[in-house]
Design a protein around this motif. Structure first.
Motif, short mmCIF file in Angstrom:
data_model
loop_
_atom_site.label_atom_id
_atom_site.label_comp_id
_atom_site.label_asym_id
_atom_site.label_seq_id
_atom_site.Cartn_x
_atom_site.Cartn_y
_atom_site.Cartn_z
N GLY A 1 0.81 -1.21 0.00
CA GLY A 1 0.00 0.00 0.00
C GLY A 1 0.84 1.26 0.00
O GLY A 1 0.39 2.31 -0.43
N ALA A 2 2.08 1.13 0.48
CA ALA A 2 2.93 2.31 0.61
C ALA A 2 3.99 2.42 -0.47
O ALA A 2 4.46 3.52 -0.75
N MET A 3 4.37 1.30 -1.10
CA MET A 3 5.49 1.33 -2.05
C MET A 3 5.31 0.23 -3.07
O MET A 3 4.45 -0.65 -2.92
N ASN A 4 6.12 0.25 -4.13
CA ASN A 4 6.03 -0.80 -5.14
C ASN A 4 6.66 -2.09 -4.61
O ASN A 4 7.37 -2.09 -3.60
N ALA B 1 -6.68 -7.19 0.33
CA ALA B 1 -7.64 -6.23 -0.21
C ALA B 1 -8.99 -6.88 -0.45
O ALA B 1 -10.05 -6.25 -0.28
N SER B 2 -9.00 -8.16 -0.83
CA SER B 2 -10.25 -8.88 -1.03
C SER B 2 -11.01 -9.04 0.28
O SER B 2 -12.24 -8.93 0.31
N ILE B 3 -10.27 -9.27 1.37
CA ILE B 3 -10.92 -9.36 2.68
C ILE B 3 -11.51 -8.02 3.07
O ILE B 3 -12.63 -7.93 3.59
N THR C 1 -3.38 9.67 -1.00
CA THR C 1 -4.05 8.41 -1.30
C THR C 1 -3.75 7.93 -2.71
O THR C 1 -3.53 6.74 -2.93
N VAL C 2 -3.70 8.86 -3.65
CA VAL C 2 -3.58 8.48 -5.07
C VAL C 2 -2.21 8.83 -5.64
O VAL C 2 -1.46 7.96 -6.08
N LYS C 3 -1.89 10.10 -5.65
CA LYS C 3 -0.71 10.57 -6.39
C LYS C 3 0.59 9.94 -5.90
O LYS C 3 1.42 9.51 -6.70
N GLN C 4 0.79 9.90 -4.59
CA GLN C 4 2.06 9.42 -4.07
C GLN C 4 2.30 7.94 -4.36
O GLN C 4 3.44 7.51 -4.42
N LEU D 1 -6.03 1.07 -3.73
CA LEU D 1 -6.81 2.17 -3.15
C LEU D 1 -7.55 1.73 -1.90
O LEU D 1 -7.63 2.49 -0.92
N ASP D 2 -8.09 0.51 -1.88
CA ASP D 2 -8.76 0.00 -0.67
C ASP D 2 -7.77 -0.10 0.48
O ASP D 2 -8.07 0.29 1.62
N LEU D 3 -6.58 -0.64 0.19
CA LEU D 3 -5.57 -0.76 1.23
C LEU D 3 -5.10 0.61 1.71
O LEU D 3 -5.00 0.88 2.91
N ARG D 4 -4.83 1.49 0.76
CA ARG D 4 -4.23 2.79 1.11
C ARG D 4 -5.21 3.66 1.90
O ARG D 4 -4.80 4.34 2.85
N ALA D 5 -6.48 3.66 1.53
CA ALA D 5 -7.46 4.45 2.27
C ALA D 5 -7.57 3.95 3.71
O ALA D 5 -7.68 4.75 4.65
N MET D 6 -7.51 2.63 3.89
CA MET D 6 -7.60 2.08 5.25
C MET D 6 -6.34 2.40 6.05
O MET D 6 -6.42 2.75 7.23
N ILE D 7 -5.18 2.30 5.42
CA ILE D 7 -3.92 2.57 6.11
C ILE D 7 -3.84 4.03 6.56
O ILE D 7 -3.34 4.33 7.66
N LEU D 8 -4.33 4.95 5.74
CA LEU D 8 -4.20 6.37 6.04
C LEU D 8 -5.25 6.88 7.03
O LEU D 8 -5.14 7.99 7.54
N THR D 9 -6.28 6.08 7.31
CA THR D 9 -7.37 6.52 8.16
C THR D 9 -7.11 6.15 9.62
O THR D 9 -7.49 5.07 10.09
N GLY D 10 -6.42 7.03 10.33
CA GLY D 10 -6.23 6.87 11.77
C GLY D 10 -5.75 5.49 12.15
O GLY D 10 -4.80 4.94 11.60
N ASP D 11 -6.43 4.88 13.13
CA ASP D 11 -6.06 3.55 13.59
C ASP D 11 -6.93 2.46 12.96
O ASP D 11 -7.06 1.37 13.50
N ARG D 12 -7.53 2.76 11.80
CA ARG D 12 -8.41 1.80 11.15
C ARG D 12 -7.66 0.54 10.72
O ARG D 12 -8.22 -0.56 10.77
#
Length: 433
Positions: free
Chosen positions: A124-127, A156-158, A379-382, A400-411
């Motif tokens: 989610g953070a890097m290639n 991501a499927s989970i 979320t997108v550009k980086q 995008l599913d992974l990244r949105a969850m990772i960036l949202t606080g302690d989600r």
């Protein structure tokens, strides 16, 4: 000397190993890391066995399954690979096999849950190449990037499978003890990423930002959705988040803040009591119009500063500025200054009813969409707009599913706590490599 492992009578495990310090501190640390990884791998194998059965028949979905005996299988842990013999079950009809150990231990693909968590976070953070290199720093060798990609796709499927069943909300610790969520700001925006088959497409990003009594931001929830026609999936995701937040903070005020895109405002107006077009976008239009409204650089800067101040602190300032620009347009009809002035007039004509900034400032209600603008970047550009990056639609959805969850606080932590507690029924991620 290889590590020694033994089970104790009180259901604990003792792991011991001996290592040789090197000629330098770095060499000593690397030797210690290698031996501790070897010991942790052995201990992980013992922990996996705790979730196995004793081989007696079991009932699943109304069917009786019997063990085919202890079968070996390779598993991956954060410390290294290991082989575990575990019971594999099957019905008398000979259909699909079932492994209670994998189900009980929450194994994802062939990875233990901690490795699945680490791998999907890194993807989610890097290639994948950087992720493999990062794992190598901790002594873990992963030969194929496809394994990491498939593992992240499964996680991501989970996430997708459970989005209608598992609810997440900011914890008390994250919000700060004694803090009240007085205002929730809702924002939506789009940004472009490059796709293999379709070229540049719009990725949607949404935010729910929580503010306290003093107007200080306490939390931001991020939502992202790969390109789609109609944006139905994106707004469904946003609606789910709104329902959760309204249930958690029923007394909060709701404000919609966005740029001038017409397609977003009907939805925002339906969901919020207060609305404001982003003040930064307004000031950009005024900055361009200043060249027509005043002569000389200093007077233009003064006119812009005065116009922005009036917008923030005087009621009816938007209508007054609009009228002044319309009067100036009668004197200026051609050239780039006239063009910039016309754009500003058009923007004010469309949105002046969303420029009641003096009221918002007095009430400590946000007037800027900076949280959403930043969400588009983080979320997108980086992650999706690096040099040479092109995306297939399934891979974009997963990231995008992974990244949105990772960036949202302690989600992210809440998600893995739920995985550990409830497990998951299936992995259905599309187009896994």
């Amino acid at each position: 000397m290889p590590p020694d492992i033994q089970r104790n009578s009180e259901d604990s495990i003792t792991v011991s190993f001996t290592f040789k310090p090197g000629d330098s501190m770095l060499e000593s640390e690397l030797n210690l890391q290698a031996m501790s990884n070897e010991a942790n791998t052995l201990a992980s194998g013992e922990c996996l066995k705790c979730f196995d059965t004793d081989g007696t028949p079991i009932a699943i979905g109304g069917q009786t399954l019997t063990s085919k005996g202890l079968k070996p299988k390779d598993y991956q842990t954060p410390y290294g690979a290991l082989t575990v013999t575990r019971h594999l079950y099957q019905s008398s009809s000979g259909r699909a096999t079932y492994c209670p150990m994998e189900r009980g231990a929450r194994v994802v693909r062939t990875a233990t849950p901690l490795l699945a968590k680490q791998a999907s976070f890194k993807l989610g953070a890097m290639n994948s190449n950087l992720a493999i290199a990062d794992f190598r720093h901790y002594g873990l060798s992963i030969a194929r990037s496809s394994y990491l990609k498939n593992l992240a796709a499964d996680v991501a499927s989970i996430v997708s499978e459970k989005q209608d069943y598992w609810q997440y909300a900011p914890s008390t610790e994250e919000l700060g003890f004694g803090k009240r969520v007085k205002t929730i700001s809702l924002g939506v925006d789009g940004t472009c990423a490059l796709f293999c088959a379709e070229g540049y497409r719009e990725v949607m990003v949404g935010t729910l930002a929580l503010y306290d009594d003093d107007g200080e931001r306490l939390h931001a929830t991020y939502v992202a959705q790969a390109p789609e026609y109609g944006k139905e999936t994106f707004f469904a995701k946003m609606d789910r988040e709104i329902v959760i937040m309204k249930g958690r903070f029923p007394e909060s005020r709701w404000v919609g803040v966005a740029d001038g895109a017409h397609s977003h405002w009907p939805w925002l107006e339906e969901k919020t009591t207060w609305q404001a077009v982003d003040f930064w976008h307004v000031s950009e239009y005024l900055s361009d119009a200043a060249k027509a409204m005043a002569r000389g650089k200093k007077k233009q800067e003064q006119w812009l500063e005065d116009a922005c101040h009036r917008l923030k602190h005087e009621r009816g300032a938007a209508e007054d500025l609009l009228e002044a620009m319309q009067d100036e347009r009668e004197e200026l009809t051609k050239g780039p200054k006239a063009e910039a002035l016309n754009k500003a007039i058009s923007y004010f004509e469309n949105h002046h009813h969303r420029m009641n900034y003096s009221v918002h400032v007095a009430m400590d209600i946000p007037i800027g969409s900076g949280v959403t603008e930043a969400g588009c970047k983080t979320t997108v550009k980086q992650r999706m707009c690096g040099s040479g990056m092109k995306w297939q639609m399934p891979g974009a959805k997963q990231i995008l599913d992974l990244r949105a969850m990772i960036l949202t606080g302690d989600r992210w932590e809440q998600f893995w706590q739920k995985v550990s507690q409830f497990g998951f029924s299936k992995i259905s991620g599309p187009n896994r490599a």
